[in-house]
Design a protein around this motif. Structure first.
Motif, PDB file in Angstrom:
ATOM      1  N   PRO A  87       0.828  -1.213   0.000  1.00  0.00           N
ATOM      2  CA  PRO A  87       0.000   0.000   0.000  1.00  0.00           C
ATOM      3  C   PRO A  87       0.864   1.266   0.000  1.00  0.00           C
ATOM      4  CG  PRO A  87       0.083  -0.897   2.208  1.00  0.00           C
ATOM      5  CD  PRO A  87       0.838  -1.878   1.332  1.00  0.00           C
ATOM      6  N   LEU A  88       1.650   1.431  -1.061  1.00  0.00           N
ATOM      7  CA  LEU A  88       2.595   2.537  -1.138  1.00  0.00           C
ATOM      8  C   LEU A  88       2.394   3.319  -2.429  1.00  0.00           C
ATOM      9  CD1 LEU A  88       5.885   0.701  -0.055  1.00  0.00           C
ATOM     10  CD2 LEU A  88       4.413   2.122   1.388  1.00  0.00           C
ATOM     11  N   ILE A  89       2.515   4.638  -2.342  1.00  0.00           N
ATOM     12  CA  ILE A  89       2.569   5.497  -3.520  1.00  0.00           C
ATOM     13  C   ILE A  89       4.045   5.707  -3.834  1.00  0.00           C
ATOM     14  CG2 ILE A  89       2.022   7.761  -4.476  1.00  0.00           C
ATOM     15  CD1 ILE A  89      -0.320   7.876  -2.481  1.00  0.00           C
ATOM     16  N   THR A  90       4.448   5.314  -5.035  1.00  0.00           N
ATOM     17  CA  THR A  90       5.871   5.377  -5.365  1.00  0.00           C
ATOM     18  C   THR A  90       6.253   6.661  -6.107  1.00  0.00           C
ATOM     19  OG1 THR A  90       5.475   4.143  -7.420  1.00  0.00           O
ATOM     20  CG2 THR A  90       6.050   2.871  -5.451  1.00  0.00           C
ATOM     21  N   HIS A  91       5.266   7.314  -6.738  1.00  0.00           N
ATOM     22  CA  HIS A  91       5.570   8.560  -7.453  1.00  0.00           C
ATOM     23  C   HIS A  91       4.256   9.262  -7.769  1.00  0.00           C
ATOM     24  CE1 HIS A  91       7.082  11.314 -10.609  1.00  0.00           C
ATOM     25  NE2 HIS A  91       8.253  11.155 -10.020  1.00  0.00           N
ATOM     26  N   ALA A  92       4.309  10.590  -7.883  1.00  0.00           N
ATOM     27  CA  ALA A  92       3.117  11.365  -8.208  1.00  0.00           C
ATOM     28  C   ALA A  92       3.445  12.419  -9.263  1.00  0.00           C
ATOM     29  CB  ALA A  92       2.560  12.047  -6.963  1.00  0.00           C
ATOM     30  N   ASP A  93       2.483  12.643 -10.166  1.00  0.00           N
ATOM     31  CA  ASP A  93       2.603  13.695 -11.174  1.00  0.00           C
ATOM     32  C   ASP A  93       1.533  14.742 -10.904  1.00  0.00           C
ATOM     33  OD1 ASP A  93       4.416  11.921 -12.216  1.00  0.00           O
ATOM     34  OD2 ASP A  93       3.464  11.769 -14.191  1.00  0.00           O
ATOM     35  N   PHE A  94       1.929  16.017 -10.903  1.00  0.00           N
ATOM     36  CA  PHE A  94       0.988  17.116 -10.706  1.00  0.00           C
ATOM     37  C   PHE A  94       1.050  18.068 -11.895  1.00  0.00           C
ATOM     38  CE2 PHE A  94       2.090  15.746  -6.409  1.00  0.00           C
ATOM     39  CZ  PHE A  94       0.840  15.674  -5.799  1.00  0.00           C
ATOM     40  N   LEU A  95      -0.105  18.578 -12.291  1.00  0.00           N
ATOM     41  CA  LEU A  95      -0.192  19.547 -13.382  1.00  0.00           C
ATOM     42  C   LEU A  95      -0.506  20.922 -12.816  1.00  0.00           C
ATOM     43  CD1 LEU A  95      -0.441  20.185 -16.478  1.00  0.00           C
ATOM     44  CD2 LEU A  95      -2.894  19.716 -16.207  1.00  0.00           C
ATOM     45  N   ARG A  96       0.304  21.920 -13.158  1.00  0.00           N
ATOM     46  CA  ARG A  96       0.029  23.293 -12.735  1.00  0.00           C
ATOM     47  C   ARG A  96      -1.218  23.818 -13.438  1.00  0.00           C
ATOM     48  NH1 ARG A  96       5.616  23.642 -14.233  1.00  0.00           N
ATOM     49  NH2 ARG A  96       7.018  23.606 -12.415  1.00  0.00           N
ATOM     50  N   VAL A  97      -2.027  24.570 -12.702  1.00  0.00           N
ATOM     51  CA  VAL A  97      -3.199  25.217 -13.298  1.00  0.00           C
ATOM     52  C   VAL A  97      -3.167  26.696 -12.944  1.00  0.00           C
ATOM     53  CG1 VAL A  97      -4.609  23.127 -13.259  1.00  0.00           C
ATOM     54  CG2 VAL A  97      -4.672  24.673 -11.298  1.00  0.00           C
ATOM     55  N   ALA A  98      -3.729  27.509 -13.845  1.00  0.00           N
ATOM     56  CA  ALA A  98      -3.789  28.964 -13.633  1.00  0.00           C
ATOM     57  C   ALA A  98      -5.234  29.368 -13.442  1.00  0.00           C
ATOM     58  CB  ALA A  98      -3.172  29.699 -14.814  1.00  0.00           C
ATOM     59  N   ALA A  99      -5.463  30.326 -12.565  1.00  0.00           N
ATOM     60  CA  ALA A  99      -6.820  30.749 -12.214  1.00  0.00           C
ATOM     61  C   ALA A  99      -7.623  31.214 -13.420  1.00  0.00           C
ATOM     62  CB  ALA A  99      -6.766  31.851 -11.165  1.00  0.00           C
ATOM     63  N   ASP A 100      -6.955  31.775 -14.429  1.00  0.00           N
ATOM     64  CA  ASP A 100      -7.665  32.346 -15.577  1.00  0.00           C
ATOM     65  C   ASP A 100      -7.560  31.482 -16.826  1.00  0.00           C
ATOM     66  OD1 ASP A 100      -4.972  32.707 -15.933  1.00  0.00           O
ATOM     67  OD2 ASP A 100      -5.125  34.810 -16.602  1.00  0.00           O
ATOM     68  N   GLU A 101      -7.135  30.226 -16.677  1.00  0.00           N
ATOM     69  CA  GLU A 101      -6.985  29.358 -17.846  1.00  0.00           C
ATOM     70  C   GLU A 101      -7.790  28.077 -17.682  1.00  0.00           C
ATOM     71  OE1 GLU A 101      -2.902  28.574 -18.699  1.00  0.00           O
ATOM     72  OE2 GLU A 101      -2.362  30.687 -18.945  1.00  0.00           O
ATOM     73  N   VAL A 102      -8.553  27.748 -18.721  1.00  0.00           N
ATOM     74  CA  VAL A 102      -9.322  26.496 -18.726  1.00  0.00           C
ATOM     75  C   VAL A 102      -8.360  25.319 -18.830  1.00  0.00           C
ATOM     76  CG1 VAL A 102     -10.951  25.114 -20.072  1.00  0.00           C
ATOM     77  CG2 VAL A 102     -11.376  27.552 -19.712  1.00  0.00           C
ATOM     78  N   PHE A 103      -8.604  24.283 -18.068  1.00  0.00           N
ATOM     79  CA  PHE A 103      -7.794  23.074 -18.145  1.00  0.00           C
ATOM     80  C   PHE A 103      -8.728  21.864 -18.193  1.00  0.00           C
ATOM     81  CE2 PHE A 103      -8.849  23.252 -13.755  1.00  0.00           C
ATOM     82  CZ  PHE A 103      -8.754  21.967 -13.252  1.00  0.00           C
ATOM     83  N   THR A 104      -8.162  20.706 -18.496  1.00  0.00           N
ATOM     84  CA  THR A 104      -8.943  19.479 -18.637  1.00  0.00           C
ATOM     85  C   THR A 104      -8.462  18.440 -17.637  1.00  0.00           C
ATOM     86  OG1 THR A 104      -9.323  19.889 -20.992  1.00  0.00           O
ATOM     87  CG2 THR A 104      -9.611  17.629 -20.225  1.00  0.00           C
ATOM     88  N   THR A 105      -9.402  17.791 -16.980  1.00  0.00           N
ATOM     89  CA  THR A 105      -9.067  16.742 -16.025  1.00  0.00           C
ATOM     90  C   THR A 105     -10.233  15.757 -15.946  1.00  0.00           C
ATOM     91  OG1 THR A 105      -8.204  16.320 -13.799  1.00  0.00           O
ATOM     92  CG2 THR A 105     -10.014  17.894 -13.976  1.00  0.00           C
ATOM     93  N   ARG A 106     -10.072  14.709 -15.159  1.00  0.00           N
ATOM     94  CA  ARG A 106     -11.124  13.699 -14.998  1.00  0.00           C
ATOM     95  C   ARG A 106     -11.681  13.768 -13.579  1.00  0.00           C
ATOM     96  NH1 ARG A 106     -11.111  10.533 -19.411  1.00  0.00           N
ATOM     97  NH2 ARG A 106     -12.598   9.097 -18.463  1.00  0.00           N
ATOM     98  N   ILE A 107     -13.008  13.642 -13.475  1.00  0.00           N
ATOM     99  CA  ILE A 107     -13.662  13.653 -12.166  1.00  0.00           C
ATOM    100  C   ILE A 107     -14.598  12.458 -12.066  1.00  0.00           C
ATOM    101  CG2 ILE A 107     -13.484  16.163 -11.928  1.00  0.00           C
ATOM    102  CD1 ILE A 107     -16.423  16.349 -12.687  1.00  0.00           C
ATOM    103  N   PRO A 108     -14.915  12.010 -10.845  1.00  0.00           N
ATOM    104  CA  PRO A 108     -15.768  10.827 -10.672  1.00  0.00           C
ATOM    105  C   PRO A 108     -17.206  11.077 -11.127  1.00  0.00           C
ATOM    106  CG  PRO A 108     -14.515  11.300  -8.665  1.00  0.00           C
ATOM    107  CD  PRO A 108     -14.370  12.494  -9.566  1.00  0.00           C
TER     108      PRO A 108
END
Length: 217
Positions: A87-108
């Protein structure tokens, strides 16, 4: 949108060996943050707070305050790598987002009303959920924790697609802009298959024929 803050530091010691040493120390998780017109930045995140946040589903559909050596920036989780059996997380990737820019992601995608559903309760139907997540585009401030679809009034034979989802203001589903071929189904309610006595007889007959064939060999 929920509030999460993670503390991190710039990681200067790079490579697989460095990442293994970091994980063995059991205090931090190796990660990388990228996007937003800036160069990718290897970082290490405080493990305890990260693991606690990652236990919550909403964490993965939230804009996170990532504080790197005292400097805050907003990010979303893009990917997590987990140990194959621990039960270990070995690495994580994060995407920077800007308050005034539309971005795309996945939600449940949450389905509610199953216990009251006409098709399931009164018409002997069963739910087939065809999507657990939905890709959306929006500004960070408009990002919902999840999308919900209420099936309480749905009857057997109902099929719902991406275009049938109710979206909060400011949120779009980018695949719908590509045409009807990309309007994927997200759920259906179908007549439940009931296994009867004849099915059992057919199965036993098939087994008997199989045994007879083996004997002839």
């Amino acid at each position: 949108m929920s509030d999460f803050t993670l503390n991190a530091s710039v990681r200067g010691d790079l490579g697989k060996g460095a990442s293994r040493r970091l994980r063995r120390a059991n205090l931090q998780v190796p990660a990388i943050v990228y996007g937003g017109g800036e160069a990718p930045q290897p970082i290490s995140i405080e493990k305890a707070a990260f693991y606690k946040a990652a236990e919550q589903e909403v964490f993965f559909s939230s804009v996170i305050d990532l504080v790197i050596d005292g400097k805050k920036q907003q990010v979303v989780v893009r990917d997590l790598q987990r140990h194959p059996y621990k039960p270990l997380i070995t690495h994580a990737d994060f995407l920077r987002v800007a308050a005034d820019e539309v971005f795309t992601t996945r939600i449940p995608l949450h389905i509610v009303g199953e216990e009251k559903s006409v098709g399931i309760k009164d018409q002997d139907g069963e739910l087939h959920q065809l999507a657990n997540e939905v890709e959306v585009s929006c500004l960070p401030k408009d990002l919902p924790d999840f999308l919900t679809i209420d099936i309480s009034t749905f009857e057997v034979g109902t099929i719902k697609h991406l275009s049938d989802l109710e979206l909060p203001e400011g949120v779009t589903i980018p695949s719908l802009a590509l045409g009807e071929d990309h309007d994927s189904p997200v759920l259906s309610i179908v007549k439940a298959k009931v296994r009867g006595a004849n099915d059992d007889d057919d199965a036993e007959s098939a087994e008997g024929e199989g045994e007879g064939t083996q004997g002839e060999e």
